[in-house]
Motif scaffolding. Structure first.
Motif, mmCIF file in Angstrom:
data_model
loop_
_atom_site.group_PDB
_atom_site.id
_atom_site.type_symbol
_atom_site.label_atom_id
_atom_site.label_comp_id
_atom_site.label_asym_id
_atom_site.label_seq_id
_atom_site.Cartn_x
_atom_site.Cartn_y
_atom_site.Cartn_z
ATOM 1 N N ILE A 74 -64.329 126.531 18.794
ATOM 2 C CA ILE A 74 -63.228 127.403 19.215
ATOM 3 C C ILE A 74 -63.337 128.750 18.509
ATOM 4 N N TYR A 75 -63.632 128.712 17.215
ATOM 5 C CA TYR A 75 -63.734 129.962 16.457
ATOM 6 C C TYR A 75 -64.947 130.789 16.882
ATOM 7 N N LYS A 76 -65.991 130.141 17.380
ATOM 8 C CA LYS A 76 -67.125 130.900 17.905
ATOM 9 C C LYS A 76 -66.679 131.772 19.070
ATOM 10 N N GLY A 77 -65.872 131.161 19.953
ATOM 11 C CA GLY A 77 -65.367 131.929 21.085
ATOM 12 C C GLY A 77 -64.535 133.111 20.638
ATOM 13 N N PHE A 78 -63.685 132.895 19.628
ATOM 14 C CA PHE A 78 -62.862 133.998 19.138
ATOM 15 C C PHE A 78 -63.701 135.063 18.437
ATOM 16 N N ALA A 79 -64.800 134.648 17.820
ATOM 17 C CA ALA A 79 -65.677 135.636 17.184
ATOM 18 C C ALA A 79 -66.223 136.606 18.219
ATOM 19 N N ARG A 108 -51.370 136.143 16.408
ATOM 20 C CA ARG A 108 -52.224 136.980 15.569
ATOM 21 C C ARG A 108 -53.425 136.159 15.103
ATOM 22 N N LYS A 109 -54.398 136.854 14.521
ATOM 23 C CA LYS A 109 -55.586 136.154 14.035
ATOM 24 C C LYS A 109 -55.233 135.088 13.010
ATOM 25 N N ASN A 110 -54.299 135.421 12.117
ATOM 26 C CA ASN A 110 -53.957 134.464 11.064
ATOM 27 C C ASN A 110 -53.065 133.330 11.561
ATOM 28 N N GLU A 111 -52.711 133.342 12.851
ATOM 29 C CA GLU A 111 -51.884 132.278 13.422
ATOM 30 C C GLU A 111 -52.690 131.346 14.323
ATOM 31 N N ARG A 112 -53.986 131.609 14.461
ATOM 32 C CA ARG A 112 -54.796 130.831 15.398
ATOM 33 C C ARG A 112 -54.870 129.357 15.015
ATOM 34 N N GLN A 113 -55.138 129.068 13.759
ATOM 35 C CA GLN A 113 -55.280 127.674 13.349
ATOM 36 C C GLN A 113 -53.981 126.905 13.561
ATOM 37 N N GLN A 114 -52.874 127.550 13.252
ATOM 38 C CA GLN A 114 -51.572 126.915 13.467
ATOM 39 C C GLN A 114 -51.370 126.601 14.947
ATOM 40 N N LEU A 115 -51.798 127.523 15.816
ATOM 41 C CA LEU A 115 -51.683 127.301 17.253
ATOM 42 C C LEU A 115 -52.588 126.158 17.698
ATOM 43 N N PHE A 116 -53.844 126.117 17.199
ATOM 44 C CA PHE A 116 -54.759 125.036 17.566
ATOM 45 C C PHE A 116 -54.157 123.682 17.198
ATOM 46 N N ASP A 117 -53.640 123.596 15.982
ATOM 47 C CA ASP A 117 -53.078 122.326 15.515
ATOM 48 C C ASP A 117 -51.899 121.900 16.382
ATOM 49 N N ASN A 135 -51.389 117.204 22.738
ATOM 50 C CA ASN A 135 -52.367 116.766 23.739
ATOM 51 C C ASN A 135 -52.404 117.709 24.938
ATOM 52 N N VAL A 136 -52.425 118.994 24.657
ATOM 53 C CA VAL A 136 -52.414 120.006 25.709
ATOM 54 C C VAL A 136 -53.822 120.226 26.238
ATOM 55 N N ARG A 137 -53.939 120.312 27.554
ATOM 56 C CA ARG A 137 -55.200 120.670 28.204
ATOM 57 C C ARG A 137 -54.929 121.805 29.186
ATOM 58 N N GLY A 138 -56.003 122.382 29.719
ATOM 59 C CA GLY A 138 -55.834 123.438 30.713
ATOM 60 C C GLY A 138 -55.421 124.763 30.116
ATOM 61 N N ILE A 139 -55.907 125.057 28.898
ATOM 62 C CA ILE A 139 -55.569 126.296 28.202
ATOM 63 C C ILE A 139 -56.783 127.224 28.200
ATOM 64 N N ALA A 140 -56.530 128.512 28.378
ATOM 65 C CA ALA A 140 -57.555 129.539 28.200
ATOM 66 C C ALA A 140 -57.023 130.552 27.202
ATOM 67 N N PHE A 141 -57.917 131.082 26.359
ATOM 68 C CA PHE A 141 -57.507 131.999 25.300
ATOM 69 C C PHE A 141 -58.028 133.401 25.544
ATOM 70 N N GLY A 142 -57.123 134.373 25.434
ATOM 71 C CA GLY A 142 -57.531 135.750 25.277
ATOM 72 C C GLY A 142 -57.606 136.041 23.787
ATOM 73 N N GLU A 143 -57.899 137.274 23.460
ATOM 74 C CA GLU A 143 -58.024 137.616 22.041
ATOM 75 C C GLU A 143 -56.727 137.357 21.284
ATOM 76 N N ALA A 144 -55.583 137.605 21.931
ATOM 77 C CA ALA A 144 -54.305 137.452 21.234
ATOM 78 C C ALA A 144 -53.230 136.844 22.127
ATOM 79 N N GLU A 145 -53.618 136.214 23.234
ATOM 80 C CA GLU A 145 -52.627 135.609 24.126
ATOM 81 C C GLU A 145 -53.214 134.387 24.811
ATOM 82 N N MET A 146 -52.332 133.566 25.345
ATOM 83 C CA MET A 146 -52.727 132.287 25.915
ATOM 84 C C MET A 146 -52.456 132.274 27.415
ATOM 85 N N PHE A 147 -53.377 131.668 28.170
ATOM 86 C CA PHE A 147 -53.261 131.557 29.617
ATOM 87 C C PHE A 147 -53.310 130.084 30.016
#
Length: 687
Positions: free
Chosen positions: A42-47, A235-244, A250-262
């Motif tokens: 996941i972090y590779k994609g954000f990189a 924000r970048k520092n909130e990504r891990q909290q969001l992943f957890d 058990n959420v599926r069907g998520i796509a990530f932008g740099e700072a927003e969720m689809f």
């Protein structure tokens, strides 16, 4: 910068040991289960999102194709999509969303033949949202999500809120959540996971699509994907909290932008195995081009509808369309599919939008369509039946003192007339579909599947009138036997059922009050005035004749109490006394003709308030109605050309007037205590 991007990317890509990769849900390098995706991937994609620079699309595609483990890549008007092996969908914004439209523009209009809804609601299969919730179904709940209220000048999410907030089915039960500023974060993932808690869900957002690329060309539309912006930013520092958080739910069907969720449509099929008796409106662009959203909801809807836009829609056009649709669902009471069908074509078909075409140096016209996915019953969003207050001609309000006909607590069942408003169907449609009406009073059925159209008999106890439009019918059921004796100052539960068929119905339940049958009665004639006071609690009655200085009482057993000089209070049932009392009535009426099962002849005066009612006089050939109806406070009849009978605004008997004599009724609390008395017999006079 490009060199830095490749170095950072290489560090992330080669830091993952293949032995630690998850295999569950792995299909062609794609993990569908977000909870099983390694954080490192996941972090590779954000990189990539953090370091890549915007440039022409073809250059971006070439740059991304150099990345090892790139699984998919796709392009749309506003978004570029890529996915690494075992990772989630990542989105690069090619341009910012417009404040004028609800997503990106499209270059071509989809042919109309592809837009037709092949599934339509079956005839006579209507139902109401929330119908599975019993009596509580009339307290409906709506969720309205407006994540881009800050951007849209006149967000169409305001349409359902403004129209439902004061409706009796939704008042106090609308959860309207919006981001009023760009920095606001008032909408969460839990809101999107709570759809089963609501009966109507309206989402106003941005939508877009991407199509997978093969070589330098875009593949066929069968390999395209729709996206809905959630409005959830991080924000970048909130990504891990969001992943957890997403993994824990058990959420599926998520796509990530740099700072927003689809969301992709799969999010909804994963979150909901079934959605029953609900209406959904997703007002965002390009949600119908690939059919994935419609197919998803057709699979999880048990009974209900989803509305969404085919191509690009301007905010102002979405507002106009849904403003009309909600008017039809509320003011006409139509089901959602019927309201959709009856909308003007220019609000749902071939809606033009002009897009700037820089290559040509001019603009091109594209068209949009409103689409519907439907399954099972056609949904009414309101209960299409309501009790009407005959006084105000508006909806009957909770705890209103209802004009029941009869004397309360006299061991005899009361009667009442009920006016109901039926919505959603013309009289002809209700007749053709054999629709009917049932009424319960305190849980007991007093009218059972009564057909009320056509109104063939003008002399029966059913009166049918057309309402303010052809889809509204007002019906009065007169002199309904309630099959029980009601209590004074008590609550009465009224339940109305509008049967669409044997299974489904519209419903309203309301509690009204009986008030009191206590009254003060003033009888005036040239010979003087007589006052009567009736206490319905103990059926006690007191009569005073001021000019004669006389006071008399009567009780529930039929005794008349008189104060006999030298003997004190005596009570009697002598027929001679009854005849003498009847002569005191100043108006020529067949007093002794009234049947009394309780009390004495004195009680026949208050009994007039129950015996003489509007329904009875409307059917009486000797009575002529001279006033009464919408906008009038009182109803007046002339009986036999000599007696004027007036009913007050609550349909209670107010007065009887003939020449110089009259009887007036005042509905006031009374407390009467019978005097202690001896029983008077013939031997009492002899002694």
């Amino acid at each position: 910068m490009r060199f830095l991007f490749l170095i950072l990317l290489s560090v992330f890509l080669f830091s993952c040991n293949n032995s630690t990769k998850e295999k569950d849900g792995f299909v062609n390098g794609i993990l569908e289960d977000f909870s099983k995706m390694p954080d490192s991937v996941i972090y590779k994609g954000f990189a990539i999102l953090d370091t890549i620079q915007l440039k022409p699309v073809d250059e971006l595609v070439k740059e991304l194709r150099r990345i090892p483990d790139l699984q998919e890549i796709g392009v749309g008007d506003e978004l570029l999509r890529f996915r690494l092996k075992n990772g989630p969908v990542m989105l690069i914004k090619l341009k910012e969303f417009s404040s004028l439209t609800k997503g990106g523009a499209t270059n071509t209009a989809i042919p109309p033949k592809l837009l037709l809804n092949t599934v339509i609601a079956e005839e006579n299969s209507a139902n109401v949202v929330g119908a599975q919730r019993g009596e509580n179904r009339q307290h409906k709940k709506a969720l309205i999500l407006a994540p881009y209220e800050w951007q849209f000048e006149n967000d169409d999410a305001k349409v359902p809120y403004s129209k439902l907030k004061n409706h009796r089915n939704y008042k106090g039960n609308i959860n309207y959540k919006s981001n009023k500023t760009e920095a606001s974060q008032n909408i969460t993932i839990d809101d999107y996971l709570s759809f089963n808690d609501y009966d109507m869900v309206y989402l106003s957002s941005h939508g877009s699509k991407t199509c997978n690329m093969k070589g330098d060309a875009i593949e066929s539309t069968s390999n395209c994907h729709s996206y809905i912006s959630s409005g959830i930013k991080f924000r970048k520092n909130e990504r891990q909290q969001l992943f957890d958080l997403l993994k824990s739910k058990n959420v599926r069907g998520i796509a990530f932008g740099e700072a927003e969720m689809f969301f992709i449509p799969k999010f909804f099929s994963n979150a909901y195995s079934e959605l029953n008796n609900k209406l959904f409106i997703f007002s965002a662009c390009q949600l119908g081009q690939e059919g994935d959203l419609g197919r998803t909801f057709s699979g999880i809807l048990k009974n209900g509808q989803l509305f969404y836009w085919q191509n690009t829609i301007a905010v102002k056009d979405a507002f106009k369309a849904f403003d009309n649709m909600f008017d039809r669902m509320l003011q006409y009471g139509e089901t959602a599919p019927t309201a959709f069908e009856n909308m003007p074509d220019n609000l749902k078909k071939n809606i033009p939008l002009y897009k700037s075409e820089k290559k040509r140096g001019d603009s091109v016209e594209v068209f949009n369509y409103l689409k519907m996915a439907t399954k099972g019953h056609a949904m009414h969003i309101i209960e299409p039946i309501s009790f009407i207050d005959e006084k105000t001609k508006k909806e009957l309000q909770e705890d209103t003192v209802y004009p029941f006909e009869g004397i309360l607590e006299d061991d005899q069942p009361e009667e009442a007339s009920f006016t109901l408003e039926f919505l959603g169907y013309t009289a002809q449609e209700m007749e053709e579909k054999s629709m009917s009406f049932s009424l319960k009073v305190d849980g007991n059925t007093v009218l059972d599947h009564v057909a009320f159209v056509p109104d063939a008999d003008p002399y029966d106890n059913i009166e049918v009138k057309t309402g303010k439009n052809e889809k509204i019918t007002r019906v009065t059921f007169k002199s309904v036997n309630l099959k029980k004796d009601l209590k004074k100052n008590s609550k009465v539960k009224l339940e109305a059922f509008f049967h669409f068929n044997e299974e489904n119905y519209g419903y309203q339940m309301i509690n009204v009050s009986t008030g009191s049958s206590d009254m003060r009665i003033v009888m005036k004639a040239p010979g003087g005035t007589i006052n009567m006071f009736f206490d319905a609690d103990n059926y006690g009655l007191k009569m005073t004749h001021p000019s004669e200085g006389q006071t008399m009482y009567s009780d529930a057993e039929g005794y008349v109490y008189v104060n006999v000089p030298g003997k004190g209070w005596m009570k009697t049932k002598l027929a001679q006394m009854f005849g003498a009392m009847a002569q005191l009535v100043p108006i020529k009426m067949d007093i002794t003709g009234l049947k009394m099962n309780k009390g004495s002849v004195m009680h026949k005066i208050p009994a007039f308030a129950a015996e003489i009612n509007i329904s009875m006089l409307e059917k009486e050939p000797k009575a002529k109605k001279i006033s009464g109806g919408i906008g009038t406070e009182k109803t007046v009849f002339i009986y036999e050309g000599r007696l004027t009978i007036t009913f007050d605004s609550k349909k209670r008997l107010e007065s009887l007037v003939e020449n110089g004599a009259n009887i007036h009724y005042y509905y006031e609390e009374q407390h009467i205590t019978m005097p202690s008395a001896q029983t008077l017999t013939m031997s009492s006079f002899i002694n």
